[in-house]
Design an enzyme around this catalytic site. Structure first.
Site, PDB file in Angstrom:
ATOM      1  N   HIS A  98       0.868  -1.181   0.000  1.00 10.04           N
ATOM      2  CA  HIS A  98       0.000   0.000   0.000  1.00 10.04           C
ATOM      3  C   HIS A  98       0.904   1.230   0.000  1.00 10.04           C
ATOM      4  O   HIS A  98       2.015   1.178   0.550  1.00 10.04           O
ATOM      5  CB  HIS A  98      -0.845  -0.059   1.277  1.00 10.04           C
ATOM      6  CG  HIS A  98      -1.908   0.981   1.399  1.00 10.04           C
ATOM      7  ND1 HIS A  98      -1.637   2.278   1.748  1.00 10.04           N
ATOM      8  CD2 HIS A  98      -3.253   0.908   1.239  1.00 10.04           C
ATOM      9  CE1 HIS A  98      -2.772   2.953   1.797  1.00 10.04           C
ATOM     10  NE2 HIS A  98      -3.766   2.154   1.495  1.00 10.04           N
ATOM     11  N   ASP A 125       3.300  -4.556   8.186  1.00  7.20           N
ATOM     12  CA  ASP A 125       2.106  -3.733   8.006  1.00  7.20           C
ATOM     13  C   ASP A 125       0.891  -4.645   8.201  1.00  7.20           C
ATOM     14  O   ASP A 125       0.534  -5.422   7.320  1.00  7.20           O
ATOM     15  CB  ASP A 125       2.131  -3.123   6.602  1.00  7.20           C
ATOM     16  CG  ASP A 125       0.860  -2.341   6.296  1.00  7.20           C
ATOM     17  OD1 ASP A 125      -0.037  -2.294   7.162  1.00  7.20           O
ATOM     18  OD2 ASP A 125       0.764  -1.795   5.184  1.00  7.20           O
ATOM     19  N   LYS A 184     -10.067  -0.047  10.749  1.00 10.21           N
ATOM     20  CA  LYS A 184     -10.228  -1.243   9.929  1.00 10.21           C
ATOM     21  C   LYS A 184     -10.561  -2.449  10.803  1.00 10.21           C
ATOM     22  O   LYS A 184     -10.711  -3.561  10.317  1.00 10.21           O
ATOM     23  CB  LYS A 184      -8.950  -1.523   9.137  1.00 10.21           C
ATOM     24  CG  LYS A 184      -8.686  -0.491   8.038  1.00 10.21           C
ATOM     25  CD  LYS A 184      -7.527  -0.923   7.182  1.00 10.21           C
ATOM     26  CE  LYS A 184      -6.957   0.198   6.345  1.00 10.21           C
ATOM     27  NZ  LYS A 184      -7.800   0.568   5.216  1.00 10.21           N
ATOM     28  N   CYS A 223      -4.746   2.513  -3.539  1.00  6.16           N
ATOM     29  CA  CYS A 223      -3.479   3.040  -3.006  1.00  6.16           C
ATOM     30  C   CYS A 223      -2.327   2.080  -3.281  1.00  6.16           C
ATOM     31  O   CYS A 223      -1.471   1.845  -2.412  1.00  6.16           O
ATOM     32  CB  CYS A 223      -3.584   3.331  -1.507  1.00  6.16           C
ATOM     33  SG  CYS A 223      -4.702   4.661  -1.146  1.00  6.16           S
TER      34      CYS A 223
END
Ligand code: PLP
Length: 415
Positions: A124, A201, A227, A367
């Site tokens: 991302h 991540d 999220k 993204c």
């Protein structure tokens, strides 16, 4: 833990009861952000209704209650990812800020020209741009593990790129485009053998699977509350305490200092050294309720439910000959994100038509522009699942896709 019951779970999410364009909402944009259970909404309202106060600095009751609630969520977050201590958790605004914080606070004074940062081709932008900026500032060089055509990374390719020049590996645990679960544990082992540290991540992974930073062996890990059923405006950075202690502060201001003179200052202990200014107190407290909700349902049960939904969706797509699925088509090391293109139908047109049927998906580059280039498409459609989605909703998605295809066959678009 109670048996997983999706209908009971759905009742906890008020937004799922609404209609969109006259149709019951089917929310399949969970990789962008998840919906919030009533308990999260109530917890935030309760904070603002009963004990809103600034934390750490007050000696009155409200300030003490707010501080206690805020710091309790730090401990809860540490437990949630099996971190060894609450001192290893820094609250930020989102995963993006967590990566920027780590990049600058760890990297700026450590990296030298010619040092290497190893990423993958499927990161991302949040796990790409901060490293580009750091590389520009330090002269470090970015290297990329290639992705295979089915959206995976291969360990021999990682191994081949690792050398003593690599100082840091930053890699997603779950791709927000492919849904791939990367071999994070193995990457950490390989990187550590070469003396590199690893940042994971977990922005996508954290809402869908149990995370144990000690078992993973990673040096840092980031995620966003929004999220994982929590509010927007809250993220977290986990990092090894010794690293945090050695790192420079990222932002300066109130709260992150021990003592201040007119021309100099000394830093607070970790993690507060990294939390300058008034944080999102209500958001962090709300995040605690989100973690409690996830814990109550159980991360393994959530992962198993989403696995079934994704397998069903992938199977349904095999009956759509115009569909190209990007990423793994087999349910091995895969989470609940399905990116696809339909021949003759632009993802944005598809997204608009699906919205007309009450079905919310995402269309765009997610993204991940370099990855779109690698795939040879400007954009994809993406359906992404959460614990409250149902098999019926997958059917609604497929019906809406068939409807959109029929509509476009009748009326070819002029551009
Ligand atoms: N990393 C991944 C894999 C993501 O999917 C996202 C968001 O979509 C991020 C990082 C950034 O998250 P945020 O925008 O909450 O900072």
């Amino acid at each position: 833990m109670n048996a997983f019951n999706v209908e009971t779970i759905r009742k906890d999410f008020p937004v799922l009861a609404r209609t969109v364009n006259g149709k019951p909402l089917v929310y399949l944009d969970n990789a962008a952000t998840t919906q919030k259970p009533q308990s999260v909404i109530d917890t935030i309202t309760d904070y603002y209704s009963r004990y809103n106060a600034n934390i750490h600095r007050g000696i009155h009751t409200l300030a003490e209650e707010a501080t206690e609630a805020y710091e309790a969520v730090r401990s809860q977050t540490a437990r949630f990812i099996h971190a060894p201590s609450e001192r290893t958790i820094v609250f930020t605004r989102n995963a993006t800020e967590s990566i920027n914080l780590f990049a600058w606070a760890w990297g700026r004074s450590r990296l030298r020209a010619g040092d290497e940062i190893l990423l993958t081709e499927m990161e991302h932008h949040a796990n790409l741009i901060p490293w580009q900026m750091l590389a520009r500032a330090t002269g470090a060089v970015l290297r990329f593990v290639p992705v295979t055509d089915d959206g995976r990374i291969e360990l021999p390719r990682v191994e081949a790129l690792l050398s003593p020049r690599v100082k840091l590996v930053a890699i997603t645990m779950m791709s927000n485009v492919f849904g791939t679960l990367t071999p994070a544990r193995a990457v950490v082992e390989l990187a550590h053998k070469q003396g590199a540290i690893v940042l994971l991540d977990a922005a996508q992974a954290a809402a869908h699977m149990a995370i144990d930073v000690q078992a993973l062996g990673c040096d840092a890990l980031v995620f966003s509350a929004h999220k994982m059923l929590g509010p927007t405006g809250v993220g977290a950075l986990y990092a090894r305490q010794d690293l945090l202690e050695q790192m420079d502060p990222f932002l300066g201001g109130g709260e992150m200092i021990l003592d201040v003179q007119l021309t100099s200052a000394t830093w607070n202990e970790v993690p507060w050294k990294f939390e300058a200014g008034t944080p999102n107190i209500g958001g962090v407290i709300g995040f605690g309720a989100a973690l409690s909700y996830l814990e109550k349902v159980g991360m393994d049960a959530i992962q198993a439910h989403e696995h079934k939904l994704t397998a069903y969706a992938l199977e349904q797509f095999t009956h759509v000959p115009e569909a190209t699925i990007h990423g793994p088509t087999q349910m091995i090391d895969r989470g609940g994100v399905v990116a696809f293109n339909l021949e003759g139908l632009h993802p944005h047109d598809l997204g608009t038509l699906l919205d007309g049927e009450g079905v919310a998906i995402r269309a765009g580059h997610h993204c991940a522009k370099p990855l779109m280039r690698r795939l040879g498409v400007p954009a994809t459609a993406r359906a992404s699942f959460s614990l409250y989605n149902t098999m019926d909703e997958v059917d609604r998605l497929m019906e809406a896709i068939r409807g959109a295809q029929a509509f476009f066959k009748r009326q070819p678009v002029k551009r």
